[in-house]
Design a protein around this motif. Structure first.
Motif, PDB file in Angstrom:
ATOM      1  N   SER A 145     -45.627 -42.473   8.930  1.00 51.60           N
ATOM      2  CA  SER A 145     -46.413 -41.785  10.214  1.00 51.60           C
ATOM      3  C   SER A 145     -45.219 -41.064  11.234  1.00 51.60           C
ATOM      4  O   SER A 145     -43.958 -41.839  11.980  1.00 51.60           O
ATOM      5  CB  SER A 145     -47.090 -42.596  11.289  1.00 51.60           C
ATOM      6  N   TYR A 183     -49.019 -37.741  13.631  1.00 53.05           N
ATOM      7  CA  TYR A 183     -49.514 -37.736  11.927  1.00 53.05           C
ATOM      8  C   TYR A 183     -49.029 -38.808  10.726  1.00 53.05           C
ATOM      9  O   TYR A 183     -48.162 -39.683  11.108  1.00 53.05           O
ATOM     10  CB  TYR A 183     -47.530 -36.819  12.054  1.00 53.05           C
ATOM     11  N   TYR A 184     -49.931 -39.015   9.902  1.00 54.99           N
ATOM     12  CA  TYR A 184     -49.828 -39.305   8.825  1.00 54.99           C
ATOM     13  C   TYR A 184     -49.540 -38.834   7.382  1.00 54.99           C
ATOM     14  O   TYR A 184     -50.902 -37.995   7.404  1.00 54.99           O
ATOM     15  CB  TYR A 184     -51.042 -40.533   9.023  1.00 54.99           C
ATOM     16  N   ASP A 244     -50.745 -39.355   3.800  1.00 51.85           N
ATOM     17  CA  ASP A 244     -52.363 -39.579   3.403  1.00 51.85           C
ATOM     18  C   ASP A 244     -52.859 -40.819   3.086  1.00 51.85           C
ATOM     19  O   ASP A 244     -53.940 -41.040   3.501  1.00 51.85           O
ATOM     20  CB  ASP A 244     -52.906 -38.557   2.032  1.00 51.85           C
ATOM     21  N   LYS A 259     -54.306 -42.714   6.405  1.00 49.14           N
ATOM     22  CA  LYS A 259     -54.935 -42.705   7.329  1.00 49.14           C
ATOM     23  C   LYS A 259     -55.913 -43.239   7.211  1.00 49.14           C
ATOM     24  O   LYS A 259     -56.590 -43.251   6.410  1.00 49.14           O
ATOM     25  CB  LYS A 259     -54.980 -40.741   6.776  1.00 49.14           C
TER      26      LYS A 259
END
Length: 125
Positions: free
Chosen positions: A49, A59-60, A62, A65
């Motif tokens: 992240s 932002y991560y 997938d 998330k």
């Protein structure tokens, strides 16, 4: 000289939660992004992240998330990673990083110049 220090790792059962923190100390500190990476045994360091230092966009990868949340406190020069619903595959050493990354390279380890020493997260089943 800026130094990053992580804390908060440990042993947790599947489905549990942990909160990692990273504090920057010393020197002038004005990254574009700060990030969390992790490295499992026998694997390469992988992006988890990132957060834009000014603005707060996040932002991560997938796989985290909806389970992990990154946050920051500019005044305290800290970032945190709240990790919920942990899985065995989250087991790794977690590293905090800071640098002058740009959006297109935010997930690349080479975009970050400063790294913490890492903190172990172990999720047991």
């Amino acid at each position: 000289q800026v130094q990053l220090l992580e804390s908060g790792g440990g042993l947790v059962q599947v489905g549990g939660s942990l909160r990692l923190s990273c504090a920057a100390s010393g020197g002038s500190f004005s990254p574009t992004y700060m990030a969390w990476f992790r490295q499992a045994p026998g694997k390469e360091r992988a992006f988890v992240s990132a957060i834009r230092w000014n603005g707060g966009h996040t932002y991560y990868t997938d796989s985290v998330k909806g389970r992990f949340t990154i946050s920051k406190d500019n005044a305290k020069r800290t970032i945190s990673l709240q990790m919920n619903s942990l899985k065995p595959e989250d087991t790794a050493v977690y590293y905090c990083a800071s640098g002058l990354a740009i959006l297109s390279s935010v997930a690349q380890a080479t975009s970050y110049r400063k790294w913490g020493q890492g903190t172990q997260v172990t999720v047991s089943s």
